[in-house]
Structure formats: C-alpha cells, structure tokens
Design a protein around this motif. Structure first.
Motif, PDB file in Angstrom:
ATOM      1  N   ARG A  31       0.830  -1.202   0.000  1.00 36.60           N
ATOM      2  CA  ARG A  31       0.000   0.000   0.000  1.00 36.60           C
ATOM      3  C   ARG A  31       0.864   1.251   0.000  1.00 36.60           C
ATOM      4  N   ILE A  32       0.526   2.181  -0.896  1.00 39.88           N
ATOM      5  CA  ILE A  32       1.198   3.478  -0.934  1.00 39.88           C
ATOM      6  C   ILE A  32       0.159   4.555  -0.681  1.00 39.88           C
ATOM      7  N   SER A  33       0.442   5.407   0.280  1.00 41.03           N
ATOM      8  CA  SER A  33      -0.495   6.451   0.685  1.00 41.03           C
ATOM      9  C   SER A  33      -0.253   7.740  -0.082  1.00 41.03           C
ATOM     10  N   ALA A  34      -1.334   8.436  -0.396  1.00 47.48           N
ATOM     11  CA  ALA A  34      -1.255   9.719  -1.101  1.00 47.48           C
ATOM     12  C   ALA A  34      -1.118  10.890  -0.143  1.00 47.48           C
ATOM     13  N   PHE A  35      -1.033  10.605   1.157  1.00 50.42           N
ATOM     14  CA  PHE A  35      -0.956  11.677   2.147  1.00 50.42           C
ATOM     15  C   PHE A  35       0.483  12.146   2.321  1.00 50.42           C
ATOM     16  N   ASN A  36       0.841  13.146   1.538  1.00 56.14           N
ATOM     17  CA  ASN A  36       2.148  13.781   1.658  1.00 56.14           C
ATOM     18  C   ASN A  36       2.146  15.016   0.767  1.00 56.14           C
ATOM     19  N   SER A  37       3.245  15.753   0.777  1.00 55.76           N
ATOM     20  CA  SER A  37       3.339  16.942  -0.074  1.00 55.76           C
ATOM     21  C   SER A  37       3.474  16.520  -1.536  1.00 55.76           C
ATOM     22  N   ARG A  38       3.121  17.404  -2.451  1.00 57.16           N
ATOM     23  CA  ARG A  38       3.255  17.101  -3.878  1.00 57.16           C
ATOM     24  C   ARG A  38       4.722  16.864  -4.232  1.00 57.16           C
ATOM     25  N   GLU A  39       5.593  17.669  -3.663  1.00 48.17           N
ATOM     26  CA  GLU A  39       7.025  17.531  -3.932  1.00 48.17           C
ATOM     27  C   GLU A  39       7.524  16.149  -3.533  1.00 48.17           C
ATOM     28  N   ASN A  40       7.128  15.672  -2.355  1.00 46.75           N
ATOM     29  CA  ASN A  40       7.583  14.365  -1.888  1.00 46.75           C
ATOM     30  C   ASN A  40       7.001  13.227  -2.713  1.00 46.75           C
ATOM     31  N   VAL A  41       5.737  13.360  -3.089  1.00 42.98           N
ATOM     32  CA  VAL A  41       5.110  12.321  -3.906  1.00 42.98           C
ATOM     33  C   VAL A  41       5.810  12.200  -5.256  1.00 42.98           C
ATOM     34  N   GLU A  42       6.056  13.308  -5.887  1.00 41.53           N
ATOM     35  CA  GLU A  42       6.715  13.285  -7.203  1.00 41.53           C
ATOM     36  C   GLU A  42       8.139  12.748  -7.106  1.00 41.53           C
ATOM     37  N   GLU A  43       8.846  13.153  -6.055  1.00 38.48           N
ATOM     38  CA  GLU A  43      10.216  12.657  -5.873  1.00 38.48           C
ATOM     39  C   GLU A  43      10.212  11.162  -5.584  1.00 38.48           C
ATOM     40  N   ALA A  44       9.276  10.705  -4.764  1.00 38.40           N
ATOM     41  CA  ALA A  44       9.193   9.276  -4.449  1.00 38.40           C
ATOM     42  C   ALA A  44       8.908   8.456  -5.695  1.00 38.40           C
ATOM     43  N   MET A  45       7.994   8.925  -6.530  1.00 43.00           N
ATOM     44  CA  MET A  45       7.667   8.200  -7.753  1.00 43.00           C
ATOM     45  C   MET A  45       8.854   8.169  -8.711  1.00 43.00           C
ATOM     46  N   LYS A  46       9.613   9.238  -8.749  1.00 38.56           N
ATOM     47  CA  LYS A  46      10.809   9.275  -9.593  1.00 38.56           C
ATOM     48  C   LYS A  46      11.804   8.215  -9.140  1.00 38.56           C
ATOM     49  N   ARG A  47      12.019   8.143  -7.834  1.00 32.92           N
ATOM     50  CA  ARG A  47      12.967   7.153  -7.301  1.00 32.92           C
ATOM     51  C   ARG A  47      12.499   5.730  -7.564  1.00 32.92           C
ATOM     52  N   ILE A  48      11.205   5.464  -7.302  1.00 35.06           N
ATOM     53  CA  ILE A  48      10.702   4.100  -7.451  1.00 35.06           C
ATOM     54  C   ILE A  48      10.724   3.646  -8.897  1.00 35.06           C
ATOM     55  N   THR A  49      10.255   4.509  -9.795  1.00 31.43           N
ATOM     56  CA  THR A  49      10.181   4.107 -11.210  1.00 31.43           C
ATOM     57  C   THR A  49      11.564   3.911 -11.833  1.00 31.43           C
ATOM     58  N   GLU A  50      12.548   4.624 -11.324  1.00 32.61           N
ATOM     59  CA  GLU A  50      13.904   4.435 -11.832  1.00 32.61           C
ATOM     60  C   GLU A  50      14.474   3.094 -11.394  1.00 32.61           C
ATOM     61  N   LYS A  51      14.105   2.649 -10.198  1.00 34.69           N
ATOM     62  CA  LYS A  51      14.647   1.406  -9.664  1.00 34.69           C
ATOM     63  C   LYS A  51      13.844   0.161 -10.052  1.00 34.69           C
ATOM     64  N   PHE A  52      12.528   0.354 -10.272  1.00 40.18           N
ATOM     65  CA  PHE A  52      11.667  -0.813 -10.445  1.00 40.18           C
ATOM     66  C   PHE A  52      10.942  -0.851 -11.782  1.00 40.18           C
ATOM     67  N   LYS A  53      11.468  -0.178 -12.772  1.00 41.89           N
ATOM     68  CA  LYS A  53      10.816  -0.189 -14.087  1.00 41.89           C
ATOM     69  C   LYS A  53      10.789  -1.635 -14.603  1.00 41.89           C
ATOM     70  N   VAL A  54       9.576  -2.124 -14.893  1.00 45.61           N
ATOM     71  CA  VAL A  54       9.404  -3.522 -15.301  1.00 45.61           C
ATOM     72  C   VAL A  54       9.583  -3.660 -16.816  1.00 45.61           C
TER      73      VAL A  54
END
Length: 411
Positions: A388-411
C-alpha cells in the motif's frame, strides 16, 4: 498476585505501523544522510483548513472568559455539531438519520474497537482479508478469537478474501455470521462498493440478524456520483448497520481528533434471554460511563467544516490528495507495475514485482529508494504480494518518491 488479560499474548509481535516505524528508525540511524519519504501510514500532511483554525482560535478565546467558558460537555457531543452532521452528511443524501443517533468521539479507530464493549463474546465475526488491523486486533484483545495460525489468521474469525479475482469486493459468506466489518472506500486496497454491493450485504444482514460495522472514514474521496457515501443510503440499513465516520482524512484532524459513530435507534440485538435490546441505549450508556466527550474547542473546529468556507477548503484538501493518488497510480502503472485503487480513495494498492514478498519489497524500497510504504501482508494473509502506498504527503515528496521508485523498479 495481579494477573493480565492473556488475550494480549495472542497478538502478533507488533502492531503493523509501530513495526514499520521500528524498521525505518533503524535504517535512518544507520543512514543519517538518507532523505526518507514516508508514504506508509494514512497520516495527513497539509495544514488544517483556515475555517477550522479560525473557529478553534475563537473557541479557545471563549475558554478564557467566565461567561463563555465550557467545562464538561455532553458525552454524546454538542447538539449543534451533531445537527450539522445529520443534515449535511446524511439527510442531504436521503438517509433517515437523526442528530440524536450521532455520537461524537475522538476517532473512528477508537470507536471500531470500543463498539465491542456492547456485544457478547459468542458472536461469529467476519472480516475482509486484507483488513485494517484494528478490527482484528481489538477482537483478539477482547477474547473473541483463538490463537494465531502460521498464516497470521486467527482461529475463530471468518475471513473474506478481497483480491483482484473478485475485484476487491468482499463476497457474501456462505455461513451465518453475527458481526461483519466492512470498509469502503477500502483501506488498504482503495476499492469501492456500489449500491448493489451494499444492498447485498444489507439483505444478508437482515436475513441473518447480523450487524454490519461500516467504516466510511474515506467517503469524502468518492468522486463517482453513482457510489454511495453511507450505508444508510441503502434501504433497510437502519435495521442492521452501525457507521463510523471521521474528520481526520477530509479536514486533516488526525492530530486534532474528532469523529463520530451512528447508532440508529431502530437497531437491536439479542440478550442472553432472547429478548431484543436497543443498541443505541447500550452505546449511550457505554459512552456516558467510559468517555467524557471531545473538547468544546475541537468540536467548534469540526463544526466549521460545514460552513461555506469550510466546505470549499476541505474540497481543496481532498482534491489535493486525490491528485497525489493519481500521480502515484499513473507513474507506477507507466513503469509496468500492476496497480489498483487510487481513484475514489487516497490509497494505491500495488502488486509487488518479481515475486517479492510484501516485507521484502518494503525493505527494498527503503534501502534502494529511501521510500516507505506499507507491506500488504500486514493487513492479512491475502495481502501478501501487495503493497500500500499512501497519497498523504506533499506534492514535492510524492513526485520525488515516484521518480525514485520508477527508476529502480521499471518492469
């Protein structure tokens, strides 16, 4: 010698979220320079709406004058707040809920556990799987279950799997159960229930003299006009359902604490002698004995939610978190991950990639991306292999988190 409640010894090693905190703290101590982004627990990050803050300040000032000072308030909540809730959240949707059937509390999490005080120990209890852990753990504490199995399930509970195969909609059990926990929009999967879904549950409950505990803490995130916000939108629900609501996720009251529970006066259950007893009277007695009510200051802040300004501001808050959920859902899907939820709910339910277990994926995200989420297995056996990933955070943190995850886990 004093003895303990042995039921607490049945609980698994740690409640899910403290265990997450323990692992994250250990990582942070070992990696002090890591910039950790937390998208795990459902805690809001944006400030309280201005309308609520203004009302809280005014109420605080009133407490400084003898003429307007408030001591103990009614344990059930002030009438002016209960009337606003009845009008705006129920009657406006055609639900026959009276203000006297609404009980103000300090949290729906608390109420979903405390409600067990008025029910017997011999009820058959059904929970969805995955499930919000509080439903299970409070029943364990109350002695309503046996021991935990190796799978993590507890003996004595009826588990209703919600999976991709059934579109994350709980299936009606093929046996008689007495108490049923339902949560929609769902935590953790982000799934929703249609009116047809809820009608099937209401019909089942009425036919079997069952009681539904309906947790609708996330109803403000429903944008689809065809979806019900309350179980009382379903005919007959007054005779079989108790509903739990909160100001936490729509108005940011997670730290301010204000919620409510609806117990219709038409709702009854059986005493040991077979007679029918009104549950409203029992809950009213329980609250009057064990609870002194939510503070006047906080209730005035909650009342401001229903002002014109308050309605506009909470709409903006909810829209902000829904946009975060959309970003999470779309970025992860574009990276090839399988995602669910995040449309009418602030949670995105992710299938873990490459056959990783839920906790393995948690550790991998923390170590490689410095991002925290919630392992699906923490919500039950059927949650294994999900996250589960929660949407409760700042826009900046959400965008940065998605950048990190997609770079590491691109299928």
């Amino acid at each position: 010698m004093a003895t303990i409640n042995d039921n607490y010894l049945k609980l698994k090693a740690g409640y899910l979220f403290p265990e997450i905190a323990r692992r994250v703290n250990a990582f942070a101590q070992a990696n002090p320079d890591a910039k950790i982004i937390k998208l795990g627990i459902g805690d809001v990050t944006e400030p309280l709406p201005q309308a609520c803050r203004t009302a809280i300040i005014k109420a605080t000032e009133e407490m400084g004058n003898r003429e307007t000072f408030k001591g103990y308030g009614p344990e059930q909540g002030y009438a002016w707040l209960r009337e606003k809730i009845a009008q705006h959240d129920f009657q406006s949707r055609g639900c026959e809920i009276d203000a006297s059937e609404i009980f103000i509390s300090d949290g729906s999490k608390c109420d979903t556990g405390n409600i067990l005080d008025i029910f017997g120990k011999n009820n058959t209890i059904a929970v969805t799987d995955p499930v919000y852990p509080v439903y299970v753990d409070t029943n364990v504490m109350a002695g309503h279950t046996g021991d935990a199995k190796k799978t993590g399930e507890y003996e004595g509970l009826v588990y209703l799997p919600v999976t991709a195969d059934n579109n994350f909609t709980a299936q009606i059990p093929d046996q008689k159960v007495d108490l049923i926990y339902l949560c929609f929009p769902n935590n953790p999967t982000g799934a929703t229930a249609t009116k047809e879904d809820l009608k099937a549950w209401v019909d089942y409950a009425r036919a079997n003299n069952s009681i539904i505990f309906f947790d609708s803490a996330y109803e403000a995130y429903i944008t689809d006009s065809s979806l019900p916000h309350s179980i009382y939108e379903i005919e007959g629900a007054r005779d079989c359902a108790i509903e739990f609501r909160s100001f936490s996720k729509n108005a940011g009251f997670t730290g301010t604490r204000c919620a409510w529970t609806v117990v219709p006066k038409t709702l009854t259950a059986k005493a040991s002698d077979g007679s029918d007893v009104e549950l409203w009277k029992l809950w009213n007695r329980r609250q009057s004995t064990k609870f002194n009510g939510v503070s006047y200051i906080v209730q005035r802040g909650a009342e401001a939610v229903y002002s014109k300004q308050g309605q506009e501001q909470i709409k903006q808050l909810v829209s902000f978190y829904l946009e975060n959920a959309k970003i999470i859902r779309e970025k992860l899907a574009a990276a090839g991950l399988q995602v669910y939820g995040g449309v009418n709910a602030p949670y995105v339910w992710v299938k873990t990639p490459s056959g990783l277990t839920s906790w393995d994926f948690f550790d991998k995200l923390v170590n490689s991306c410095n991002v925290v989420g919630t392992p699906g297995s923490g919500f039950g056996a059927a949650g294994e292999g999900y996250f589960r990933i929660s949407a409760f955070n700042s826009r900046e943190n959400v965008e940065e988190a998605m950048k990190r995850i997609t770079e590491k886990f691109k299928v």
